[in-house]
Design a protein around this motif. Structure first.
Motif, mmCIF file in Angstrom:
data_model
loop_
_atom_site.group_PDB
_atom_site.id
_atom_site.type_symbol
_atom_site.label_atom_id
_atom_site.label_comp_id
_atom_site.label_asym_id
_atom_site.label_seq_id
_atom_site.Cartn_x
_atom_site.Cartn_y
_atom_site.Cartn_z
ATOM 1 N N ASP A 166 -35.750 -69.770 -61.613
ATOM 2 C CA ASP A 166 -35.489 -71.070 -60.916
ATOM 3 C C ASP A 166 -34.159 -71.758 -61.439
ATOM 4 O O ASP A 166 -33.627 -72.163 -60.740
ATOM 5 N N GLU A 167 -34.090 -71.225 -62.853
ATOM 6 C CA GLU A 167 -32.554 -71.576 -63.291
ATOM 7 C C GLU A 167 -31.414 -70.968 -62.508
ATOM 8 O O GLU A 167 -30.423 -71.521 -62.329
ATOM 9 N N LEU A 168 -31.612 -69.681 -62.167
ATOM 10 C CA LEU A 168 -30.684 -69.228 -61.340
ATOM 11 C C LEU A 168 -30.465 -69.648 -59.942
ATOM 12 O O LEU A 168 -29.304 -69.940 -59.402
ATOM 13 N N LYS A 169 -31.368 -70.179 -59.307
ATOM 14 C CA LYS A 169 -31.433 -71.090 -57.928
ATOM 15 C C LYS A 169 -30.625 -72.435 -58.145
ATOM 16 O O LYS A 169 -29.625 -72.664 -57.383
ATOM 17 N N ILE A 170 -30.864 -72.959 -59.318
ATOM 18 C CA ILE A 170 -30.420 -74.200 -59.541
ATOM 19 C C ILE A 170 -28.961 -74.167 -59.819
ATOM 20 O O ILE A 170 -28.154 -74.763 -59.342
ATOM 21 N N ARG A 171 -28.543 -72.968 -60.701
ATOM 22 C CA ARG A 171 -26.856 -72.826 -60.889
ATOM 23 C C ARG A 171 -26.325 -72.506 -59.667
ATOM 24 O O ARG A 171 -25.143 -72.837 -59.405
ATOM 25 N N LEU A 172 -26.832 -71.814 -59.009
ATOM 26 C CA LEU A 172 -26.242 -71.291 -57.323
ATOM 27 C C LEU A 172 -26.126 -72.683 -56.557
ATOM 28 O O LEU A 172 -24.945 -72.885 -56.097
ATOM 29 N N MET A 173 -27.080 -73.632 -56.680
ATOM 30 C CA MET A 173 -26.892 -74.808 -56.047
ATOM 31 C C MET A 173 -25.843 -75.667 -56.425
ATOM 32 O O MET A 173 -24.799 -76.432 -55.775
ATOM 33 N N GLN A 207 -40.933 -60.868 -47.672
ATOM 34 C CA GLN A 207 -40.304 -61.016 -49.067
ATOM 35 C C GLN A 207 -39.008 -61.499 -49.402
ATOM 36 O O GLN A 207 -38.824 -62.150 -49.992
ATOM 37 N N ALA A 208 -38.094 -60.878 -48.594
ATOM 38 C CA ALA A 208 -36.793 -61.113 -48.446
ATOM 39 C C ALA A 208 -36.904 -62.728 -47.976
ATOM 40 O O ALA A 208 -35.859 -63.504 -48.547
ATOM 41 N N ALA A 209 -37.483 -62.988 -46.965
ATOM 42 C CA ALA A 209 -37.418 -64.378 -46.298
ATOM 43 C C ALA A 209 -37.667 -65.430 -47.402
ATOM 44 O O ALA A 209 -37.373 -66.768 -47.568
ATOM 45 N N SER A 210 -38.796 -65.107 -48.327
ATOM 46 C CA SER A 210 -39.044 -66.005 -49.435
ATOM 47 C C SER A 210 -38.028 -66.481 -50.317
ATOM 48 O O SER A 210 -38.036 -67.285 -51.067
ATOM 49 N N ASP A 211 -37.042 -65.451 -50.500
ATOM 50 C CA ASP A 211 -35.757 -65.695 -51.236
ATOM 51 C C ASP A 211 -34.751 -65.315 -50.670
ATOM 52 O O ASP A 211 -33.844 -64.356 -51.224
ATOM 53 N N GLU A 212 -34.220 -66.255 -49.738
ATOM 54 C CA GLU A 212 -33.060 -65.860 -48.644
ATOM 55 C C GLU A 212 -31.652 -65.818 -49.573
ATOM 56 O O GLU A 212 -30.956 -65.210 -49.419
ATOM 57 N N SER A 213 -31.622 -66.545 -50.687
ATOM 58 C CA SER A 213 -30.647 -66.728 -51.339
ATOM 59 C C SER A 213 -30.144 -65.433 -52.102
ATOM 60 O O SER A 213 -29.169 -65.422 -52.563
ATOM 61 N N GLY A 214 -31.302 -64.693 -52.523
ATOM 62 C CA GLY A 214 -31.000 -63.360 -53.066
ATOM 63 C C GLY A 214 -30.870 -63.726 -54.779
ATOM 64 O O GLY A 214 -30.509 -63.050 -55.493
ATOM 65 N N ALA A 215 -31.178 -64.894 -55.124
ATOM 66 C CA ALA A 215 -31.041 -65.520 -56.350
ATOM 67 C C ALA A 215 -32.078 -64.783 -57.365
ATOM 68 O O ALA A 215 -32.134 -64.728 -58.542
ATOM 69 N N ALA A 216 -33.217 -64.136 -56.758
ATOM 70 C CA ALA A 216 -34.170 -63.390 -57.577
ATOM 71 C C ALA A 216 -33.841 -62.281 -58.340
ATOM 72 O O ALA A 216 -34.481 -61.753 -59.271
ATOM 73 N N ALA A 217 -32.822 -61.569 -57.681
ATOM 74 C CA ALA A 217 -32.374 -60.533 -58.403
ATOM 75 C C ALA A 217 -31.908 -60.472 -59.803
ATOM 76 O O ALA A 217 -31.377 -61.067 -60.091
ATOM 77 N N GLY A 218 -32.731 -59.656 -60.604
ATOM 78 C CA GLY A 218 -32.138 -59.261 -61.867
ATOM 79 C C GLY A 218 -30.880 -58.900 -62.054
ATOM 80 O O GLY A 218 -30.193 -59.175 -63.334
ATOM 81 N N GLU A 219 -30.433 -58.066 -61.213
ATOM 82 C CA GLU A 219 -29.099 -57.455 -61.478
ATOM 83 C C GLU A 219 -28.398 -57.652 -60.103
ATOM 84 O O GLU A 219 -29.007 -57.284 -58.845
ATOM 85 N N VAL A 220 -27.105 -58.180 -60.051
ATOM 86 C CA VAL A 220 -26.384 -58.341 -58.653
ATOM 87 C C VAL A 220 -25.051 -57.647 -58.784
ATOM 88 O O VAL A 220 -24.638 -57.225 -59.976
ATOM 89 N N ALA A 221 -24.497 -57.632 -57.681
ATOM 90 C CA ALA A 221 -23.107 -57.004 -57.571
ATOM 91 C C ALA A 221 -22.125 -58.046 -57.754
ATOM 92 O O ALA A 221 -22.358 -59.194 -57.387
ATOM 93 N N VAL A 222 -21.011 -57.420 -58.184
ATOM 94 C CA VAL A 222 -19.796 -58.368 -58.733
ATOM 95 C C VAL A 222 -18.814 -57.828 -58.150
ATOM 96 O O VAL A 222 -18.283 -56.691 -58.432
#
Length: 366
Positions: free
Chosen positions: A246-253, A177-192
């Motif tokens: 999908d938009e989170l991943k695009i913005r990260l790139m 499950q983690a490997a399918s989204d290695e960037s971690g962009a799927a998280a609805g809430e993240v640390a800053v």
């Protein structure tokens, strides 16, 4: 005022200077920089061919599938020289400057002046910035070991920005499950998390503000009160996704690409204004501090002084690394050792995972 043919020959001189810089210098152009510069050179070639076609009434086709930037530059030189010849000789009733329609003459002049500016800018960057002596590659590899420092972007004076790739040896594969989204962009809430090695309030405010703009550019919004520890400053908060996965991943790139291209006066077609401004603002704010560590979800930016010069390392974290930083946030309070300490923590957590112990590899684990 120079004639159009004189301007065309000036373009020839500019592109010959660029070709010489590409061939004669010790050049370290990142893949993104090569792609953007190649796109721009292709566009110059297209515009020159178009104008030559207007003048000669017959579009001269040029092979745009050049194998290198140097070949592209040489093609542009040939095209510009042919344009100069067409303007200088031929049937004056059709080709002479005086016989060209005013709008054609104006368009050709504007194009040639713009091409000269761009070509000279590229040559300046290569001659001043992309020289191996600006980057201590072996030293950088030691600084990031057991990770690998790659895709160097030298700063104009000294120091560099580099991306950190690879994984510590011996680390077990992350769960599926983690490997399918290695960037971690799927998280609805993240640390800053922001560490700043300074007690200058104005510098702190600038870095924090720029980090908040980066949070928004990545598609998140800070939520709740931030936890702040003094003694330098370590600021921790959470951010909630405002856009879809999908938009989170695009913005990260886009932000990663913006970091790589921030030192270049290039097209940056893949970086829109918001991402570009956020990246530029962050790097500008970091100029005022010697030591910092900024994490927004899966994006980690580390700055410190190395051999008397500023260095910035960028790492896109996988799920296990994000979990390690959540468990051991103090890693970020020592930028010089952050990557080494992260690798050690990842190996430890990987060993626990192998023993069936600590299996919660999510951003929300505390």
């Amino acid at each position: 005022m120079n004639s159009l043919s004189d301007l065309a020959y000036d373009v020839v001189m500019s592109v010959q200077r660029l070709a010489a810089a590409l061939e004669g210098k010790s050049v370290t152009l990142s893949p993104a920089a090569q792609e953007d510069m190649g796109y721009s050179l292709h566009e110059m070639l297209r515009r020159l061919d178009s104008h030559r076609g207007q003048i000669e009434r017959n579009l001269v086709r040029t092979d745009k599938r050049a194998n290198s930037l140097r070949d592209l530059a040489r093609n542009i030189a040939s095209s510009a020289e042919a344009l100069a010849v067409a303007l200088q000789k031929g049937n004056r009733k059709l080709l002479g400057n005086a016989r060209l329609r005013p709008w054609v003459r104006r368009n050709v002049r504007n194009t040639l002046l713009e091409l000269m500016r761009q070509l000279n800018s590229y040559a300046d960057q290569i001659e001043r910035r992309f020289v191996d002596s600006h980057v201590d590659v072996l030293g950088a590899q030691e600084e990031t070991f057991p990770y690998q420092a790659a895709r160097f972007v030298p700063f104009s004076d000294s120091g560099f920005l580099a991306f950190v790739e690879g994984s510590p040896p011996g680390v077990l594969a992350i769960d599926s499950q983690a490997a399918s989204d290695e960037s971690g962009a799927a998280a609805g809430e993240v640390a800053v998390e922001i560490y700043i090695g300074s007690d200058d309030e104005s510098k702190i405010d600038r870095v924090v503000q720029s980090a908040q703009e980066l949070v928004e550019a990545l598609g998140y919004k800070e939520a709740g009160e931030a936890e702040i520890r003094r003694g330098s400053i370590f600021r921790r908060s959470r951010a909630v996704a405002q856009v879809g996965l999908d938009e989170l991943k695009i913005r990260l790139m886009k932000v990663e690409r913006g970091l790589e291209l921030a030192q270049l006066d290039l097209r940056q077609a893949e970086v829109n204004a918001k991402e570009s401004e956020a990246v530029s603002g962050l790097l500008t704010s970091l100029e005022g501090v010697d030591r910092a560590c900024i994490r927004v979800g899966s994006l980690l930016v580390v700055k410190y002084q190395f051999n008397g010069a500023p260095v910035i390392f960028v790492r896109t974290l996988n799920q296990l690394e994000m979990h390690a930083l959540t468990r051991f946030p103090e890693i970020q309070a020592n930028p010089e050792r952050a990557l080494h300490a992260l690798a050690t923590a990842v190996v430890s957590l990987s060993d626990l995972e192998a023993d069936g112990g600590d299996t919660a590899l999510t951003e929300g684990t505390s």
